[in-house]
Design a protein around this motif. Structure first.
Motif, PDB file in Angstrom:
ATOM      1  N   ARG A  71       0.808  -1.230   0.000  1.00 21.97           N
ATOM      2  CA  ARG A  71       0.000   0.000   0.000  1.00 21.97           C
ATOM      3  C   ARG A  71       0.836   1.273   0.000  1.00 21.97           C
ATOM      4  O   ARG A  71       0.586   2.172  -0.753  1.00 21.97           O
ATOM      5  CB  ARG A  71      -0.968  -0.002   1.177  1.00 21.97           C
ATOM      6  CG  ARG A  71      -1.831   1.235   1.227  1.00 21.97           C
ATOM      7  CD  ARG A  71      -3.051   1.061   2.058  1.00 21.97           C
ATOM      8  NE  ARG A  71      -3.993   0.114   1.528  1.00 21.97           N
ATOM      9  CZ  ARG A  71      -4.820   0.344   0.512  1.00 21.97           C
ATOM     10  NH1 ARG A  71      -4.799   1.473  -0.107  1.00 21.97           N
ATOM     11  NH2 ARG A  71      -5.658  -0.581   0.115  1.00 21.97           N
ATOM     12  N   ARG A 141      -7.553   3.809   4.501  1.00 24.28           N
ATOM     13  CA  ARG A 141      -7.937   3.949   3.088  1.00 24.28           C
ATOM     14  C   ARG A 141      -8.318   5.396   2.753  1.00 24.28           C
ATOM     15  O   ARG A 141      -8.090   5.861   1.655  1.00 24.28           O
ATOM     16  CB  ARG A 141      -9.066   2.992   2.757  1.00 24.28           C
ATOM     17  CG  ARG A 141      -8.610   1.548   2.833  1.00 24.28           C
ATOM     18  CD  ARG A 141      -9.155   0.756   1.700  1.00 24.28           C
ATOM     19  NE  ARG A 141      -8.778  -0.625   1.867  1.00 24.28           N
ATOM     20  CZ  ARG A 141      -8.122  -1.291   0.947  1.00 24.28           C
ATOM     21  NH1 ARG A 141      -7.804  -0.723  -0.169  1.00 24.28           N
ATOM     22  NH2 ARG A 141      -7.814  -2.545   1.143  1.00 24.28           N
ATOM     23  N   THR A 144      -4.979   7.160   2.267  1.00 25.04           N
ATOM     24  CA  THR A 144      -4.372   6.877   0.958  1.00 25.04           C
ATOM     25  C   THR A 144      -5.195   7.486  -0.174  1.00 25.04           C
ATOM     26  O   THR A 144      -4.643   7.906  -1.184  1.00 25.04           O
ATOM     27  CB  THR A 144      -4.177   5.360   0.731  1.00 25.04           C
ATOM     28  OG1 THR A 144      -5.432   4.695   0.840  1.00 25.04           O
ATOM     29  CG2 THR A 144      -3.191   4.783   1.720  1.00 25.04           C
TER      30      THR A 144
END
Length: 191
Positions: A71, A141, A144
Motif C-alpha cells: 500500500r 484507506r 491513501t
C-alpha cells in the motif's frame, strides 16, 4: 515528385501497475500501442503488476521498474524510481510525456516541467475527494485516497493537455478548473 518529411516523436508514457487489471490502465496501454503503430518512438514506464504478459504493447517498448506491491511502499518506491529514470533521460529527452491518471501524475508533471517537456494526462474519471472518501472503508484507506487525489488532481493546472475517455470526465475536469485542451477519445477497452 513531391517529397514529404514526417517528424516522428520520442514519447515517454507513464502508468502505475498493480496486482489487479483495471480498465483505465488497459485503455492507456492501448493508446500507447496505437501511438507507437503511427511510428512514434514510444517507451512505457510502469512497474511490475497485472498487465505483465497479458496486454501486448508492441511496437512500443516497455520498461518495468521493479517495486514491492504494498500500500505505501509500492507507490513511494515507484515515484522515486520514476524520478531517477526520467532525469537520466535529460541528455536524450523526449518531446513529450503522456501520463495515466494515478499517483504517477505529480512526479511526471514535475519532471516534465523541470526538463521543459510537454506533458499530457489521460483521465478516466474526475472524482471529488468527498466521492473518494465514500469508497474508503477505513481511516487508512481515507488517508491513501487523500494522497492519491492530491497526486492526481492538484497538479492539473501545470498540464499541457488531457486525453479523456468520456465527455462526463471532460466536463468534470473543466469544473475543477482545468484550462488545458481536452481531447475526448472514447472508451477503447473491449468488454
Amino acid at each position: 515528385m513531391e517529397c514529404f518529411s514526417v517528424l516522428y516523436m520520442k514519447i515517454i508514457t507513464v502508468t502505475e501497475d498493480t496486482p489487479y487489471l483495471a480498465g483505465g490502465r488497459i485503455a492507456f496501454l492501448k493508446l500507447c500501442r496505437a501511438v507507437a503503430l503511427l511510428r512514434h518512438n514510444v517507451t512505457i514506464i510502469t512497474c511490475s503488476g497485472a498487465t505483465e504478459g497479458v496486454i501486448s504493447v508492441e511496437p512500443a517498448r516497455i520498461v518495468r521498474l521493479r517495486i514491492w506491491q504494498t500500500r505505501f511502499l509500492g507507490p513511494a518506491q515507484f515515484i522515486v524510481k520514476l524520478f531517477i529514470y526520467l532525469f537520466k533521460l535529460s541528455s536524450d529527452k523526449p518531446e513529450a510525456i503522456i501520463v495515466n491518471a494515478g499517483y504517477a501524475v505529480f512526479p511526471a508533471i514535475f519532471a516534465a516541467k523541470l526538463m521543459n517537456i510537454k506533458v499530457v494526462g489521460m483521465y478516466h474519471d474526475a472524482l471529488a475527494l468527498t466521492e473518494l472518501f465514500k469508497y474508503a472503508v477505513s481511516p487508512l484507506r481515507k488517508f491513501t485516497a487523500a494522497i492519491r487525489w492530491f497526486l492526481m488532481y492538484a497538479p492539473l493546472r501545470f498540464i499541457d493537455g488531457i486525453v479523456s475517455v468520456s465527455p462526463w470526465t471532460a466536463e468534470r475536469l473543466k469544473i475543477m478548473g482545468v484550462k488545458a485542451p481536452i481531447v475526448f477519445v472514447g472508451n477503447v477497452v473491449e468488454v
